[in-house]
Design a protein around this motif. Structure first.
Motif, PDB file in Angstrom:
ATOM      1  N   LEU A   1       0.820  -1.204   0.000  1.00 12.84           N
ATOM      2  CA  LEU A   1       0.000   0.000   0.000  1.00 12.84           C
ATOM      3  C   LEU A   1       0.858   1.260   0.000  1.00 12.84           C
ATOM      4  O   LEU A   1       0.467   2.299  -0.537  1.00 12.84           O
ATOM      5  CB  LEU A   1      -0.917  -0.007   1.225  1.00 12.84           C
ATOM      6  N   ALA A   2       2.035   1.156   0.591  1.00 12.27           N
ATOM      7  CA  ALA A   2       2.930   2.314   0.670  1.00 12.27           C
ATOM      8  C   ALA A   2       3.662   2.577  -0.639  1.00 12.27           C
ATOM      9  O   ALA A   2       4.310   3.624  -0.785  1.00 12.27           O
ATOM     10  CB  ALA A   2       3.937   2.114   1.800  1.00 12.27           C
ATOM     11  N   THR A   3       3.558   1.644  -1.606  1.00 12.57           N
ATOM     12  CA  THR A   3       4.341   1.795  -2.844  1.00 12.57           C
ATOM     13  C   THR A   3       3.483   1.995  -4.097  1.00 12.57           C
ATOM     14  O   THR A   3       3.990   2.509  -5.088  1.00 12.57           O
ATOM     15  CB  THR A   3       5.238   0.562  -3.064  1.00 12.57           C
ATOM     16  N   VAL A   4       2.210   1.584  -4.064  1.00 12.08           N
ATOM     17  CA  VAL A   4       1.381   1.687  -5.269  1.00 12.08           C
ATOM     18  C   VAL A   4       0.729   3.065  -5.364  1.00 12.08           C
ATOM     19  O   VAL A   4       0.524   3.742  -4.363  1.00 12.08           O
ATOM     20  CB  VAL A   4       0.296   0.590  -5.303  1.00 12.08           C
ATOM     21  N   VAL A   5       0.417   3.473  -6.591  1.00 15.73           N
ATOM     22  CA  VAL A   5      -0.246   4.762  -6.822  1.00 15.73           C
ATOM     23  C   VAL A   5      -1.563   4.596  -7.570  1.00 15.73           C
ATOM     24  O   VAL A   5      -2.405   5.496  -7.544  1.00 15.73           O
ATOM     25  CB  VAL A   5       0.681   5.713  -7.615  1.00 15.73           C
ATOM     26  N   LEU A   6      -1.762   3.459  -8.246  1.00 12.58           N
ATOM     27  CA  LEU A   6      -2.993   3.228  -8.993  1.00 12.58           C
ATOM     28  C   LEU A   6      -4.171   3.108  -8.036  1.00 12.58           C
ATOM     29  O   LEU A   6      -4.140   2.324  -7.086  1.00 12.58           O
ATOM     30  CB  LEU A   6      -2.872   1.950  -9.835  1.00 12.58           C
ATOM     31  N   LYS A   7      -5.219   3.876  -8.303  1.00  8.04           N
ATOM     32  CA  LYS A   7      -6.362   3.940  -7.396  1.00  8.04           C
ATOM     33  C   LYS A   7      -7.008   2.565  -7.200  1.00  8.04           C
ATOM     34  O   LYS A   7      -7.355   2.181  -6.080  1.00  8.04           O
ATOM     35  CB  LYS A   7      -7.388   4.936  -7.928  1.00  8.04           C
ATOM     36  N   GLN A   8      -7.176   1.833  -8.318  1.00  6.02           N
ATOM     37  CA  GLN A   8      -7.818   0.516  -8.222  1.00  6.02           C
ATOM     38  C   GLN A   8      -6.996  -0.440  -7.355  1.00  6.02           C
ATOM     39  O   GLN A   8      -7.545  -1.244  -6.588  1.00  6.02           O
ATOM     40  CB  GLN A   8      -8.012  -0.086  -9.611  1.00  6.02           C
ATOM     41  N   ALA A   9      -5.677  -0.350  -7.486  1.00  8.74           N
ATOM     42  CA  ALA A   9      -4.803  -1.208  -6.687  1.00  8.74           C
ATOM     43  C   ALA A   9      -4.904  -0.849  -5.208  1.00  8.74           C
ATOM     44  O   ALA A   9      -4.945  -1.732  -4.347  1.00  8.74           O
ATOM     45  CB  ALA A   9      -3.368  -1.091  -7.169  1.00  8.74           C
ATOM     46  N   ILE A  10      -4.936   0.437  -4.928  1.00 14.26           N
ATOM     47  CA  ILE A  10      -5.054   0.894  -3.537  1.00 14.26           C
ATOM     48  C   ILE A  10      -6.362   0.407  -2.931  1.00 14.26           C
ATOM     49  O   ILE A  10      -6.394  -0.099  -1.791  1.00 14.26           O
ATOM     50  CB  ILE A  10      -4.968   2.432  -3.465  1.00 14.26           C
ATOM     51  N   THR A  11      -7.445   0.517  -3.686  1.00 17.85           N
ATOM     52  CA  THR A  11      -8.750   0.064  -3.200  1.00 17.85           C
ATOM     53  C   THR A  11      -8.744  -1.433  -2.921  1.00 17.85           C
ATOM     54  O   THR A  11      -9.259  -1.902  -1.906  1.00 17.85           O
ATOM     55  CB  THR A  11      -9.841   0.394  -4.230  1.00 17.85           C
ATOM     56  N   SER A  12      -8.146  -2.195  -3.844  1.00 14.96           N
ATOM     57  CA  SER A  12      -8.080  -3.646  -3.679  1.00 14.96           C
ATOM     58  C   SER A  12      -7.284  -4.036  -2.437  1.00 14.96           C
ATOM     59  O   SER A  12      -7.699  -4.913  -1.667  1.00 14.96           O
ATOM     60  CB  SER A  12      -7.451  -4.282  -4.929  1.00 14.96           C
ATOM     61  N   ILE A  13      -6.146  -3.382  -2.243  1.00 14.18           N
ATOM     62  CA  ILE A  13      -5.300  -3.693  -1.086  1.00 14.18           C
ATOM     63  C   ILE A  13      -6.016  -3.359   0.217  1.00 14.18           C
ATOM     64  O   ILE A  13      -5.993  -4.143   1.176  1.00 14.18           O
ATOM     65  CB  ILE A  13      -3.958  -2.939  -1.177  1.00 14.18           C
ATOM     66  N   LYS A  14      -6.695  -2.220   0.241  1.00 14.81           N
ATOM     67  CA  LYS A  14      -7.418  -1.825   1.451  1.00 14.81           C
ATOM     68  C   LYS A  14      -8.539  -2.803   1.776  1.00 14.81           C
ATOM     69  O   LYS A  14      -8.769  -3.148   2.947  1.00 14.81           O
ATOM     70  CB  LYS A  14      -7.974  -0.406   1.299  1.00 14.81           C
ATOM     71  N   LYS A  15      -9.228  -3.281   0.743  1.00 15.90           N
ATOM     72  CA  LYS A  15     -10.277  -4.282   0.960  1.00 15.90           C
ATOM     73  C   LYS A  15      -9.694  -5.563   1.536  1.00 15.90           C
ATOM     74  O   LYS A  15     -10.271  -6.177   2.434  1.00 15.90           O
ATOM     75  CB  LYS A  15     -10.996  -4.579  -0.361  1.00 15.90           C
ATOM     76  N   HIS A  16      -8.533  -5.949   1.008  1.00 18.32           N
ATOM     77  CA  HIS A  16      -7.900  -7.167   1.497  1.00 18.32           C
ATOM     78  C   HIS A  16      -7.454  -7.015   2.945  1.00 18.32           C
ATOM     79  O   HIS A  16      -7.615  -7.928   3.762  1.00 18.32           O
ATOM     80  CB  HIS A  16      -6.706  -7.539   0.617  1.00 18.32           C
ATOM     81  N   ILE A  17      -6.897  -5.853   3.288  1.00 17.13           N
ATOM     82  CA  ILE A  17      -6.466  -5.602   4.661  1.00 17.13           C
ATOM     83  C   ILE A  17      -7.663  -5.647   5.609  1.00 17.13           C
ATOM     84  O   ILE A  17      -7.582  -6.201   6.715  1.00 17.13           O
ATOM     85  CB  ILE A  17      -5.724  -4.255   4.765  1.00 17.13           C
ATOM     86  N   ASN A  18      -8.787  -5.061   5.176  1.00 15.73           N
ATOM     87  CA  ASN A  18      -9.995  -5.097   6.005  1.00 15.73           C
ATOM     88  C   ASN A  18     -10.462  -6.533   6.231  1.00 15.73           C
ATOM     89  O   ASN A  18     -10.872  -6.904   7.338  1.00 15.73           O
ATOM     90  CB  ASN A  18     -11.110  -4.281   5.354  1.00 15.73           C
TER      91      ASN A  18
END
Length: 201
Positions: A30-47
């Motif tokens: 999450l600290a390295t990606v900038v693509l919005k879709q990737a950020i959303t996906s990672i946050k969903k996975h963390i949740n």
């Protein structure tokens, strides 16, 4: 051989550790990606991971509360300043010998007993090796906080640092000290009292 109850309990501990490792990896991504879709996906996975961790911890705590022996162990262990629930869970599940063996054996089982590295008349540096990784790591993590806020651990840490020991060596010594104290408290079925444990070395 561990009992079926212990084996199932360890499965829960292992699964929690796996989930925590997954969470760390995703947080690093999450600290390295900038693509919005990737950020959303990672946050969903963390949740999702957080929900799974909470569910696992509830199951672990329920099993402890339903086992009178484990419940008493948990009460004794967590009476020690800066020893929290996760350290207690790991000690209960991964170190059933706690309180059943002497201080030397318990330290060897965990891998916190200093091993000599001598040759002839040369006295080498002592190292801690082997043992039960989860317990050793848990005790080391506990030592980080205990060295600041637990009166007995803080005094030992400061004394070793004044003598020139590195921070890591001093923290390992604190972890060893805490393990010896826990083992003695479990043997005696006593809660933490600074006046009683201060003399344990």
């Amino acid at each position: 051989m561990p009992t079926e109850e212990i084996r199932l309990f360890r499965d829960l501990l292992d699964r929690r550790e796996q989930l925590m490792n997954m969470k760390t990896m995703e947080s690093n991504r999450l600290a390295t990606v900038v693509l919005k879709q990737a950020i959303t996906s990672i946050k969903k996975h963390i949740n999702w991971i957080n929900r799974e961790i909470n569910a696992i911890e509830k199951e672990i705590d329920q099993r402890i509360s339903e086992n009178p022996q484990w419940k008493e162990l948990d009460r004794i262990i967590q009476s020690i300043p800066e020893i929290g629930p996760q350290t207690s869970r790991i000690l209960i599940g991964q170190l059933p010998e706690l309180g059943q063996v002497n201080r030397k054996v318990i330290a060897q089982l965990v891998g916190l007993a200093p091993i000599a590295n001598d040759s002839g008349t040369t006295i080498g540096q002592r190292h801690t090796v082997g043992g039960r990784r989860q317990v050793r790591n848990a005790m080391y993590r506990a030592s980080l906080s205990a060295a600041r806020y637990n009166p007995t651990a803080r005094a030992l840490y400061k004394r070793l640092r004044v003598r020139g020991k590195t921070a890591k060596v001093a923290l390992v010594a604190v972890a060893h000290k805490l393990l010896i104290i826990i083992n003695a408290m479990v043997q005696k079925k006593e809660l933490w009292q600074h006046s009683n444990v201060a003399i344990i070395s």
